[in-house]
Structures are given as C-alpha cells and as structure tokens.
Design an enzyme around this catalytic site. Structure first.
Site, PDB file in Angstrom:
ATOM      1  CD  GLN A 178      -3.262   2.998   6.376  1.00  0.00           C
ATOM      2  OE1 GLN A 178      -4.519   3.405   7.717  1.00  0.00           O
ATOM      3  NE2 GLN A 178      -4.136   3.154   6.169  1.00  0.00           N
ATOM      4  CG  ASP A 205      -2.908   8.849  -1.230  1.00  0.00           C
ATOM      5  OD1 ASP A 205      -3.050   9.600   0.030  1.00  0.00           O
ATOM      6  OD2 ASP A 205      -2.885   6.979  -1.348  1.00  0.00           O
ATOM      7  NE  ARG A 251      -0.577   1.679   3.440  1.00  0.00           N
ATOM      8  CZ  ARG A 251       0.504   2.165   3.943  1.00  0.00           C
ATOM      9  NH1 ARG A 251       2.076   1.698   4.066  1.00  0.00           N
ATOM     10  NH2 ARG A 251       0.257   3.622   3.517  1.00  0.00           N
ATOM     11  N   GLY A 252       0.340   2.629   0.050  1.00  0.00           N
ATOM     12  CA  GLY A 252       1.281   3.524   0.230  1.00  0.00           C
ATOM     13  C   GLY A 252       0.676   4.075  -1.636  1.00  0.00           C
ATOM     14  CB  ALA A 253       0.427   7.137  -3.482  1.00  0.00           C
ATOM     15  CG  ASN A 277      -2.581  11.640   3.123  1.00  0.00           C
ATOM     16  OD1 ASN A 277      -1.854  11.029   2.073  1.00  0.00           O
ATOM     17  ND2 ASN A 277      -2.525  12.189   4.000  1.00  0.00           N
ATOM     18  CE  LYS A 278      -5.286   5.493   4.257  1.00  0.00           C
ATOM     19  NZ  LYS A 278      -6.408   4.793   3.739  1.00  0.00           N
TER      20      LYS A 278
HETATM   21  O1  MRU Z   1      -4.947   3.541   2.284  1.00  0.00           O
HETATM   22  P1  MRU Z   1      -3.014   3.659   1.725  1.00  0.00           P
HETATM   23  O2  MRU Z   1      -2.690   2.668   3.030  1.00  0.00           O
HETATM   24  O3  MRU Z   1      -2.125   3.003   0.377  1.00  0.00           O
HETATM   25  O4  MRU Z   1      -2.949   4.791   2.061  1.00  0.00           O
HETATM   26  C1  MRU Z   1      -2.011   5.492   1.489  1.00  0.00           C
HETATM   27  C2  MRU Z   1      -2.095   6.972   2.911  1.00  0.00           C
HETATM   28  O5  MRU Z   1      -2.985   8.300   2.321  1.00  0.00           O
HETATM   29  C3  MRU Z   1      -0.846   7.663   3.107  1.00  0.00           C
HETATM   30  O6  MRU Z   1      -1.217   8.684   4.026  1.00  0.00           O
HETATM   31  C4  MRU Z   1       0.401   8.424   2.423  1.00  0.00           C
HETATM   32  O7  MRU Z   1       0.038   9.767   2.224  1.00  0.00           O
HETATM   33  C5  MRU Z   1       0.391   8.172   0.532  1.00  0.00           C
HETATM   34  S1  MRU Z   1       2.072   7.404   0.474  1.00  0.00           S
HETATM   35  C6  MRU Z   1       3.115   8.013   0.695  1.00  0.00           C
END
Ligand code: MRU
Length: 362
Positions: A201, A241, A53-55, A251-252
C-alpha cells in the site's frame, strides 16, 4: 484529490442500473483504471479482493452495497443476507460493520417499497460525512505538523505506514490528509513511505504524494527504526482500522514495530482516526480485535511490471514454503502519543474529553 487536473474520489454513485464506480486500487500505481460495481455481490468481491481498500472506504462501499441490495430485493430477508455477507468480507476495520449497521437500522424503519431510495440517500450521507471527517482530521493533524516545523525550524521529516490517503477514504484521507493540509499551507515537509509488504500500500501512498507534489522517499519496511535512531524522523503518523475505547490501535501489519521504534527513539507517534473507526465496545485491542489472516499467495508472490513494462507476478517462495499472512497488528495505547480525530488531537487517556458521550473518565 486531483489527478492530472481532474478531481477524483475513490468511489461514486453512477446510476441505479450501473451501480457505483471505484478507482481500481489493484491496478495502481502502474495503471489508473476505474471499475463499475453493478450489484452488492460485486461490491463484496471488490472489498474482499482489495480492489478497494482502507477502513473508511470499505465502510462507505459497504453502505453502497446495501443500497444496491435494496434495489434488487428490499425484503427483510434480503436485507439481512446482504448485510451479513458484506460485513463478512473483511473483519478488522470496524467502519464496515458500523456503516452496515447504520444502514440496516435506518432501512428497518421503512417499508420495503421505500428502502432503495432511503438507502441511496443514507449511503450518500455516509459518503459526504466521511469527506467532512477527513477534512477536519487534516486540519487538526496539520496543526501538529506546523508546530513541529516551528519548533525545529526546518522541513519536518514524517514517517507513514500503509496508505491512508484519499484512496483509503472517499477523499483527502486520514493521516495523509494531515500531510496534504500542512503541505498546502506551505509547511515544508518530507515523507518517508514504508512499502508495506505484502500488499505494498506504500506504493499507493508514493503515487498519491507524487500526484500532489509532496516530497517523499520510498523505503523498505525495515528501514524505519534505523532512520529514527539517526534522527531522520521527527514524527510518525499512521491511520487506524479499529481503535478501542482506551486507545489501542489496530492498523496495517508492521505498525506496532514502528511504534516500538518510535518510543525507543523518543519520536512522537500519532494515529489519525475518524470516529467511525472507534470501537467503543472494546477496551483491550490485543485480546479483543479480530486480526484478518489473508491468503498466503500474497506473501509468496510479488506483483509489478516486467522488463517490457507489462504487469507481471513472480513467485519469491516455493509453493511448499509454509507462510502466514496476518494483515493487521495492534499497537497498545501506551505507545501512542496522540489520536487525531475530527474533534481534535488528544492522548489516549484523554479520549473521554473529546468523546464524553461515548466514554466515561477511567
Ligand atoms: O488492508 P487495507 O489496505 O485495507 O488496510 C488499510 C490500513 O490498514 C491503513 O493503514 C489505514 O490506516 C486504515 S485506512 C485509513
């Protein structure tokens, strides 16, 4: 980054038969395990199930998924089918669509018999590019943290949300790269880590920071505003993201509430964002960014270890309770102090100075 002295990346190419290896993020922070993804369908499932996971990382994984699809069938039809299926796994982070479109464009310029080799080379390029972007973000972000330390004359108190470390990218990370770099340069700092319900996370962040020796404290998601009101947070750094051309940040889930609290308390709110996370085609994040809604089970259950130390899942709400699980939110550009990209840091209104080829002055 190093785990017990060994350098790990979150994803790596194994060979043409076994495909790619990943760190299984669904097992962390309790168990460090790796997984092999032998074909593009396994890559797609790992993205959907958030084993990775993570963009930035899902973008890189999508590229390797396309490469594996070309190993099995390099026809135009198979390319189109794999690209469509991989892109549909998670809708909010733009890196996935960006990487897949880049792969598709490169591959369509080659005949099918060349495509697997070309795809492997391009996916490797995207992988190395991600590492370089994160290192550059780390340097620019560390400058802001060092400046805060020089101004305050004491350890910098930083709040972060979700996981933006090497697990979320290929190596180093985005917001956490800034923290790692500042820490490695000797800037004294402490990180408040939101737990980030429902997928927690933040526990990955705490695990990463512990492995790197960065002082940190885990807090519940709702504690951030309270800490800011009492002057216990000097700056907030989060990842992204998808960021629009005017600097609205998806973002999250929960990021927006941190930004609102930071604005109310006069705490700078920074967003670390590599260029593949910008969506230059969009302006208004609230109306234009699709927000992923995930399964309600993620809200109804919590996962952890039982008294005997075995992995366990327990229900915290009856199955009859109606739940909603939006995975991201949008923070409007007016709440963002600066965006930290590989080209440097700037206020959202000055994005055209950092990316003049992408955006005209408003
Ligand atoms: O749902 P995820 O865990 O894939 O989301 C990731 C995020 O939203 C992170 O906060 C992040 O900022 C992006 S990845 C560096």
């Amino acid at each position: 980054m190093k785990i017990n002295g060994t350098h790990w990346r979150s994803i790596w190419w194994i060979d043409a038969q076994r495909g790619v290896g990943i760190v299984d993020q669904s097992a962390l922070p309790h168990v460090f395990a790796t997984l092999e993804l032998p074909d593009w369908q396994a890559v797609a499932a790992a993205i959907t199930d958030m084993k990775l996971r993570g963009a930035p990382l899902i973008g890189v994984a999508g590229a390797w998924g396309v490469a594996l699809a070309m190993r099995d069938d390099a026809s135009d039809e198979a390319l189109a089918a794999a690209c469509t299926a991989l892109a549909a796994t998670r809708p909010t982070a733009v890196n996935l669509g960006w990487a897949i479109e880049r792969m598709r464009a490169v591959l369509l310029a080659h005949p099918p018999h060349e495509r697997f080799e070309v795809a492997r080379a391009e996916a490797a390029k995207i992988t190395e590019q991600d590492v370089a972007l994160c290192q550059a973000i780390g340097r620019h972000g560390a400058t802001l943290i060092r400046e805060a330390h020089e101004r305050l004359g004491r350890p910098v108190q930083i709040l972060t949300h979700c996981n933006t470390g090497w697990l979320a990218a290929v190596d180093y990370g985005t917001a956490l790269a800034a923290i790692y770099t500042a820490h490695d340069e000797g800037v004294p700092l402490h990180v408040w880590v939101d737990e980030t319900r429902p997928r927690n996370q933040g526990l990955l962040t705490a695990w990463e920071l512990a492995a790197h020796g960065v002082p940190h404290t885990l807090i519940v998601d709702n504690a951030g505003g309270h800490l800011m009101q009492r002057g216990h947070v000097d700056l907030v750094i989060v990842g992204a993201d998808r960021v629009t051309a005017r600097g609205d940040v998806a973002n999250k889930i929960g990021t927006y509430l941190k930004a609102v609290a930071a604005a109310d308390c006069g705490v700078p709110f920074f967003v670390a964002v590599p260029s593949p996370s910008f969506d230059w085609t969009l302006s208004d994040g609230l109306s234009q960014i699709e927000i992923e809604n995930r399964c309600g089970k993620e809200v109804r259950f919590v996962a952890g270890l039982d008294d005997a130390g075995r992995p366990a899942k327990v229900a915290i709400a009856p199955g009859s309770t109606h739940v909603s699980n939006p995975a991201f939110d949008v923070t409007p550009h007016r709440l963002v102090t600066a965006l930290i990209s590989e080209r440097g840091a700037c206020a959202p209104a000055d994005l055209h100075l950092l990316f003049p080829e992408r955006i005209q002055a408003q």
